[in-house]
Design a protein around this motif. Structure first.
Motif, short mmCIF file in Angstrom:
data_model
loop_
_atom_site.label_atom_id
_atom_site.label_comp_id
_atom_site.label_asym_id
_atom_site.label_seq_id
_atom_site.Cartn_x
_atom_site.Cartn_y
_atom_site.Cartn_z
N UNK A 21 0.80 -1.22 0.00
CA UNK A 21 0.00 0.00 0.00
C UNK A 21 0.83 1.28 0.00
N UNK A 22 2.04 1.23 0.55
CA UNK A 22 2.89 2.42 0.51
C UNK A 22 3.34 2.71 -0.91
N UNK A 24 1.74 1.66 -3.52
CA UNK A 24 0.51 2.01 -4.22
C UNK A 24 0.21 3.49 -4.08
N UNK A 25 0.40 4.01 -2.87
CA UNK A 25 0.14 5.44 -2.63
C UNK A 25 1.06 6.30 -3.49
N UNK A 28 -0.10 6.13 -7.03
CA UNK A 28 -1.36 6.86 -7.22
C UNK A 28 -1.10 8.37 -7.24
N UNK A 29 -0.26 8.83 -6.35
CA UNK A 29 0.04 10.25 -6.25
C UNK A 29 0.84 10.76 -7.45
N UNK A 35 -6.63 4.97 -7.09
CA UNK A 35 -6.59 4.66 -5.66
C UNK A 35 -7.62 3.61 -5.26
N UNK A 38 -6.38 -2.11 -7.29
CA UNK A 38 -5.05 -2.68 -7.10
C UNK A 38 -4.64 -2.83 -5.64
N UNK A 39 -5.66 -2.98 -4.74
CA UNK A 39 -5.39 -3.49 -3.40
C UNK A 39 -4.48 -2.59 -2.58
N UNK A 40 -4.72 -1.27 -2.71
CA UNK A 40 -3.90 -0.35 -1.95
C UNK A 40 -4.54 0.10 -0.65
N UNK B 97 -11.36 -5.24 -4.84
CA UNK B 97 -10.10 -5.30 -4.10
C UNK B 97 -10.02 -6.51 -3.18
N UNK B 100 -8.04 -9.64 -4.28
CA UNK B 100 -6.60 -9.74 -4.01
C UNK B 100 -6.39 -10.35 -2.62
N UNK B 141 -3.99 5.75 4.50
CA UNK B 141 -4.35 6.31 3.20
C UNK B 141 -5.31 7.49 3.37
N UNK B 145 -4.29 11.27 2.10
CA UNK B 145 -5.05 11.97 1.07
C UNK B 145 -5.76 13.21 1.63
#
Lengths: 138, 291
Positions: A21-22, A24-25, A28-29, A35, A38-40, B97, B100, B141, B145
């Motif tokens: 997830x890190x 992924x972030x 995404x950014x 977001x 893809x399991x973030x 999700x 996964x 997250x 954000x």
């Protein structure tokens, strides 16, 4: 596979899942990866705003884009690309879309493809667009 | 001793407890995936690819039944993993999700042997870490954000999602609610903020809970309370999000923090819930609560 090796492989999988997830972030950014995919674990962190893709013909470097030049018959291609772009972000530039449009419309010599993303402005809390333009020449 | 050492922070089961928990989690997960496969096949009905969806649902159902036969747990899990992998490939990149998550759980259940003490103890610890990690990253997250500090995400979601609107309406003045519901998707639309302290507190509690609960789960003295709060949190989320397949998995993992009896006693209720979802999928019950 021996027991210790199985545990090592499983540890690797667990660590990868916990750290993904890190990454992924960051994707995404910086590259606009979706977001919500893809399991973030970033679902429900960002509004799931639709992305728009438009294509225009260009008659020269300083010409105004003709947004009506691409026929309606090609709108399905734009929608298909928009769906894929929403998922993969800038990992998927519209090169293939441009090639398809050039092939389908021989009259087009230069194309402008505009990808419009929406976001909520942190200053005003209002919706604002963010455009990224791609230019292609036959 | 478990390796790596940090794995032990979620608590270490004795092998017998780990085997009981693994058996319950395995049977529930396979049944959940089978129900989800039928839900998807019914939802697709009439669209090209329905044959594949029905075939996958059939195989998943066989696997969910096989898992109850001694000695067939690994084969059943492998079959289910194949079903999920094929479905994953057919839907990529539009996968939900939680698919996964299912693949990771199935991979761990296949990779590690229940009959080996070291591996089964490692397995249940790893499964609990997946819950801790999932909760933590969901909160992180949201924090990164930044759309929860002033409630922008929830305010926007009210404009688009009737279920969220219904849950959040009591937290704001009626005029604010009507204003949000009238907003469209166009340049300048907004502001996506709500002039309500209750709404702001609720919005900030969302990510705070997701950051605090994992920490509580790592503290042995707070674990029971943490499990209760985590379950309550999932119920609250699913009241709006209605992603019940994901919620079911997470609830089961939360219960694995307790003694084996928690999972064993919860299993019939979990299966009853799956039965309701299955009935809903086939139109035998109204779908209003299902996403």
């Amino acid at each position: 596979m021996s027991g210790p090796l199985r545990i090592r492989v499983a540890t690797g999988l667990l660590v990868a899942v916990l750290l993904w997830p890190l990454a992924h972030h960051a994707l995404a950014r910086n590259l606009e990866l979706d977001p919500w995919a893809f399991f973030g674990f970033a679902m429900y962190s960002v509004p799931n705003l639709k992305l728009n893709v438009r294509a225009a013909a260009l008659a020269g470097p300083d010409a105004e884009p003709d947004w009506n030049a691409v026929p309606v018959s090609s709108y399905a291609l734009l929608r298909e690309y928009a769906e894929a772009r929403a998922r993969f972000g800038r990992l998927l530039p519209p090169d293939g879309l441009a090639a398809q449009l050039f092939e389908k419309h021989p009259e087009l010599t230069e194309l402008l493809i505009r990808v419009r993303r929406w976001r909520i402005s942190p200053e005003s809390s209002r919706l604002e667009p963010s455009d990224r333009d791609y230019r292609y020449r036959r | 001793m478990i390796r790596p050492g940090w794995l032990a922070r979620v608590g270490i089961d004795d092998p017998a407890a780990a085997r009981t928990k693994t058996a319950v989690l395995r049977s529930f997960l396979l049944a959940l995936i089978a129900v989800e496969a039928w839900e998807r096949s019914v939802r697709l009905g009439g669209v090209a690819g329905t044959g594949l969806a029905v075939a996958l649902a059939g195989v998943a159902t066989i696997a969910a039944a096989m898992v109850w036969r001694p000695g067939l747990g690994l084969v059943a899990t492998g079959l289910t993993a194949a079903v999920v992998a094929i479905d994953f490939a057919s839907q990529f990149p539009a996968n939900p999700n939680h698919q996964y998550f299912q693949l990771v759980l199935l991979a761990l259940l296949i990779l590690l042997r229940e009959d080996r003490d070291e591996e089964v103890v490692w397995l249940t610890a790893a499964l609990r870490w997946l819950l801790v990690g999932g909760l933590f990253h969901a909160g992180l997250q949201k924090l990164l954000y930044g759309h929860y500090f002033d409630g922008e995400f929830l305010a926007y979601t009210i404009t688009q999602n009737d279920r969220f609107a219904m849950v959040l309406e009591p937290l704001m003045p009626a005029a604010e609610f009507e204003r949000l519901r009238s907003l469209g998707i166009r340049e300048g639309a907004g502001p996506f903020r709500v002039d309500s302290l209750a709404f702001a507190v609720f919005s900030n509690l969302a990510y705070l809970a997701e950051l605090v609960l994992p920490a509580m789960l790592l503290l042995p003295g707070m674990r029971r309370l943490a499990v209760a709060c985590t379950l309550a949190y999932f119920v609250a989320i699913e009241a709006a999000a209605r992603e019940l397949f994901f919620g079911g998995i997470m609830a089961a993992l939360a219960l694995s923090f307790g003694p084996p009896a928690w999972l064993s006693r919860a299993r019939p209720w979990g299966f009853a819930g799956l039965g309701v979802l299955l009935a809903t999928s086939f139109g035998l019950l109204p779908r209003w609560f299902f996403s």
